[in-house]
Design a protein around this motif. Structure first.
Motif, PDB file in Angstrom:
ATOM      1  N   GLN A  48       0.833  -1.212   0.000  1.00 26.98           N
ATOM      2  CA  GLN A  48       0.000   0.000   0.000  1.00 26.98           C
ATOM      3  C   GLN A  48       0.866   1.260   0.000  1.00 26.98           C
ATOM      4  OE1 GLN A  48      -2.451   0.438   3.476  1.00 26.98           O
ATOM      5  NE2 GLN A  48      -3.461   2.276   2.700  1.00 26.98           N
ATOM      6  N   ASN A  49       1.904   1.305   0.824  1.00 28.68           N
ATOM      7  CA  ASN A  49       2.765   2.485   0.889  1.00 28.68           C
ATOM      8  C   ASN A  49       3.587   2.658  -0.381  1.00 28.68           C
ATOM      9  OD1 ASN A  49       1.804   3.220   3.373  1.00 28.68           O
ATOM     10  ND2 ASN A  49       3.508   2.332   4.511  1.00 28.68           N
ATOM     11  N   LEU A  50       4.040   1.554  -0.961  1.00 32.83           N
ATOM     12  CA  LEU A  50       4.794   1.659  -2.216  1.00 32.83           C
ATOM     13  C   LEU A  50       3.912   2.216  -3.328  1.00 32.83           C
ATOM     14  CD1 LEU A  50       6.870  -1.656  -2.057  1.00 32.83           C
ATOM     15  CD2 LEU A  50       7.674   0.681  -1.604  1.00 32.83           C
ATOM     16  N   ARG A  51       2.645   1.805  -3.335  1.00 33.44           N
ATOM     17  CA  ARG A  51       1.703   2.350  -4.335  1.00 33.44           C
ATOM     18  C   ARG A  51       1.427   3.829  -4.114  1.00 33.44           C
ATOM     19  NH1 ARG A  51      -0.704  -2.760  -3.733  1.00 33.44           N
ATOM     20  NH2 ARG A  51      -2.177  -1.981  -2.180  1.00 33.44           N
ATOM     21  N   LYS A  52       1.616   4.298  -2.885  1.00 29.97           N
ATOM     22  CA  LYS A  52       1.398   5.719  -2.584  1.00 29.97           C
ATOM     23  C   LYS A  52       2.618   6.574  -2.919  1.00 29.97           C
ATOM     24  CE  LYS A  52      -0.842   6.655   1.404  1.00 29.97           C
ATOM     25  NZ  LYS A  52      -1.164   6.504   2.842  1.00 29.97           N
ATOM     26  N   ILE A  53       3.843   6.058  -2.677  1.00 29.59           N
ATOM     27  CA  ILE A  53       5.023   6.900  -2.815  1.00 29.59           C
ATOM     28  C   ILE A  53       5.597   6.904  -4.234  1.00 29.59           C
ATOM     29  CG2 ILE A  53       6.764   5.204  -2.057  1.00 29.59           C
ATOM     30  CD1 ILE A  53       8.061   7.635  -0.482  1.00 29.59           C
ATOM     31  N   TRP A  54       5.627   5.754  -4.896  1.00 28.50           N
ATOM     32  CA  TRP A  54       6.264   5.721  -6.210  1.00 28.50           C
ATOM     33  C   TRP A  54       5.646   6.681  -7.231  1.00 28.50           C
ATOM     34  CZ3 TRP A  54       7.492  -0.065  -5.671  1.00 28.50           C
ATOM     35  CH2 TRP A  54       8.859  -0.248  -5.521  1.00 28.50           C
ATOM     36  N   PRO A  55       4.325   6.806  -7.320  1.00 30.97           N
ATOM     37  CA  PRO A  55       3.790   7.727  -8.337  1.00 30.97           C
ATOM     38  C   PRO A  55       4.040   9.207  -8.045  1.00 30.97           C
ATOM     39  CG  PRO A  55       2.079   6.202  -7.563  1.00 30.97           C
ATOM     40  CD  PRO A  55       3.273   6.022  -6.685  1.00 30.97           C
ATOM     41  N   VAL A  56       4.158   9.572  -6.763  1.00 31.41           N
ATOM     42  CA  VAL A  56       4.244  10.994  -6.439  1.00 31.41           C
ATOM     43  C   VAL A  56       5.670  11.546  -6.463  1.00 31.41           C
ATOM     44  CG1 VAL A  56       2.084  11.001  -5.147  1.00 31.41           C
ATOM     45  CG2 VAL A  56       4.234  10.606  -3.936  1.00 31.41           C
ATOM     46  N   LEU A  57       6.664  10.699  -6.289  1.00 34.18           N
ATOM     47  CA  LEU A  57       8.054  11.182  -6.325  1.00 34.18           C
ATOM     48  C   LEU A  57       8.373  11.895  -7.644  1.00 34.18           C
ATOM     49  CD1 LEU A  57       9.731   8.085  -4.646  1.00 34.18           C
ATOM     50  CD2 LEU A  57       9.731  10.407  -3.694  1.00 34.18           C
ATOM     51  N   PRO A  58       8.092  11.279  -8.808  1.00 33.47           N
ATOM     52  CA  PRO A  58       8.397  11.986 -10.062  1.00 33.47           C
ATOM     53  C   PRO A  58       7.514  13.211 -10.298  1.00 33.47           C
ATOM     54  CG  PRO A  58       7.395   9.854 -10.518  1.00 33.47           C
ATOM     55  CD  PRO A  58       7.650   9.912  -9.043  1.00 33.47           C
ATOM     56  N   VAL A  59       6.323  13.219  -9.734  1.00 36.37           N
ATOM     57  CA  VAL A  59       5.458  14.406  -9.873  1.00 36.37           C
ATOM     58  C   VAL A  59       6.131  15.600  -9.201  1.00 36.37           C
ATOM     59  CG1 VAL A  59       3.243  15.439  -9.239  1.00 36.37           C
ATOM     60  CG2 VAL A  59       3.322  13.103 -10.122  1.00 36.37           C
ATOM     61  N   GLY A  60       6.637  15.397  -7.990  1.00 35.40           N
ATOM     62  CA  GLY A  60       7.347  16.474  -7.295  1.00 35.40           C
ATOM     63  C   GLY A  60       8.568  16.934  -8.058  1.00 35.40           C
ATOM     64  N   SER A  61       9.335  15.991  -8.598  1.00 34.81           N
ATOM     65  CA  SER A  61      10.524  16.346  -9.382  1.00 34.81           C
ATOM     66  C   SER A  61      10.136  17.122 -10.640  1.00 34.81           C
ATOM     67  CB  SER A  61      11.297  15.085  -9.779  1.00 34.81           C
ATOM     68  OG  SER A  61      11.785  14.420  -8.647  1.00 34.81           O
ATOM     69  N   LEU A  62       9.073  16.697 -11.284  1.00 37.01           N
ATOM     70  CA  LEU A  62       8.623  17.365 -12.505  1.00 37.01           C
ATOM     71  C   LEU A  62       8.191  18.808 -12.223  1.00 37.01           C
ATOM     72  CD1 LEU A  62       8.177  16.929 -15.532  1.00 37.01           C
ATOM     73  CD2 LEU A  62       5.837  16.210 -14.977  1.00 37.01           C
ATOM     74  N   PHE A  63       7.480  19.026 -11.139  1.00 41.22           N
ATOM     75  CA  PHE A  63       7.078  20.393 -10.804  1.00 41.22           C
ATOM     76  C   PHE A  63       8.288  21.254 -10.443  1.00 41.22           C
ATOM     77  CE2 PHE A  63       2.785  18.950 -11.017  1.00 41.22           C
ATOM     78  CZ  PHE A  63       2.044  20.087 -11.281  1.00 41.22           C
ATOM     79  N   ALA A  64       9.274  20.679  -9.768  1.00 41.95           N
ATOM     80  CA  ALA A  64      10.503  21.423  -9.476  1.00 41.95           C
ATOM     81  C   ALA A  64      11.217  21.777 -10.781  1.00 41.95           C
ATOM     82  CB  ALA A  64      11.416  20.605  -8.568  1.00 41.95           C
ATOM     83  N   PHE A  65      11.224  20.858 -11.724  1.00 43.93           N
ATOM     84  CA  PHE A  65      11.798  21.101 -13.052  1.00 43.93           C
ATOM     85  C   PHE A  65      11.086  22.274 -13.740  1.00 43.93           C
ATOM     86  CE2 PHE A  65      11.200  19.966 -17.628  1.00 43.93           C
ATOM     87  CZ  PHE A  65      12.506  20.121 -18.080  1.00 43.93           C
ATOM     88  N   PHE A  66       9.757  22.285 -13.690  1.00 48.35           N
ATOM     89  CA  PHE A  66       8.995  23.391 -14.291  1.00 48.35           C
ATOM     90  C   PHE A  66       9.313  24.717 -13.602  1.00 48.35           C
ATOM     91  CE2 PHE A  66       5.496  20.196 -15.590  1.00 48.35           C
ATOM     92  CZ  PHE A  66       6.126  19.946 -16.807  1.00 48.35           C
TER      93      PHE A  66
END
Length: 177
Positions: A48-66
């Motif tokens: 359950q926790n892996l399903r929660k963390i893996w998708p959001v890590l790249p989202v945060g990186s992508l917004f920092a990139f923007f």
């Protein structure tokens, strides 16, 4: 499979990050540690926790990139206080958008995980890590890849180590952890 003391497993995994950070790729080892620790901060590497963390890590990186791209573009148009104001507007809008996305998209609700990716990206870019130092795109790829390894390292640590506080037996050496 015989379980090893947690200190041995975690340290053996940590040692691999030395190799990861070597040239020519110069990948950011702290991005692994940030998402590894984040996985345990949320209760450990359960499915359950892996399903929660893996998708959001790249989202945060992508917004920092923007945000970085926005700041770079603003720097070509504004100077002085106007540039500072532009940076504040860019940060406010993109940070708010990221958090709004977490609220409306199922599966992206773990906001701390987004900020783990967000912080990892800035550390990678401004630290000069990645195959091309200070390149926003190279930093994005390096950060996303290394953040993805952190929860895997958390899972491996749990899989290969004896439960914390248990009586361990390893090659004849006994310890009450």
């Amino acid at each position: 499979m015989k379980k090893l003391p947690a200190e041995i497993v975690a340290s053996a995994l940590a040692v691999t990050t030395v190799l990861i950070s070597l040239p020519p790729y110069h990948l950011p080892p702290w991005a692994i540690f940030i998402s590894w620790a984040g996985t345990f901060a949320m209760g450990g590497p359960s499915p359950q926790n892996l399903r929660k963390i893996w998708p959001v890590l790249p989202v945060g990186s992508l917004f920092a990139f923007f945000i970085v791209l926005g700041f770079q573009q603003a720097a070509t148009v504004f100077t002085g206080n106007a540039f500072i104001a532009a940076q504040m507007v860019i940060l406010f809008c993109l940070n708010g958008s990221m958090m709004f996305l977490a609220r409306i998209v199922p599966g992206l609700g773990f906001i701390p995980g987004m900020f783990f990716g967000f912080a990892s990206y800035f550390a990678t870019l401004f630290g000069g890590f990645g195959p091309v130092p200070h390149d926003p795109v190279a930093a994005l790829g390096a950060c996303i890849a290394m953040n993805a390894l952190g929860p895997l390292y958390a899972w491996l640590k749990e899989r290969w180590s004896a439960p914390e506080g248990s009586k361990l037996s390893w090659q004849g050496w006994e310890s009450k952890a």
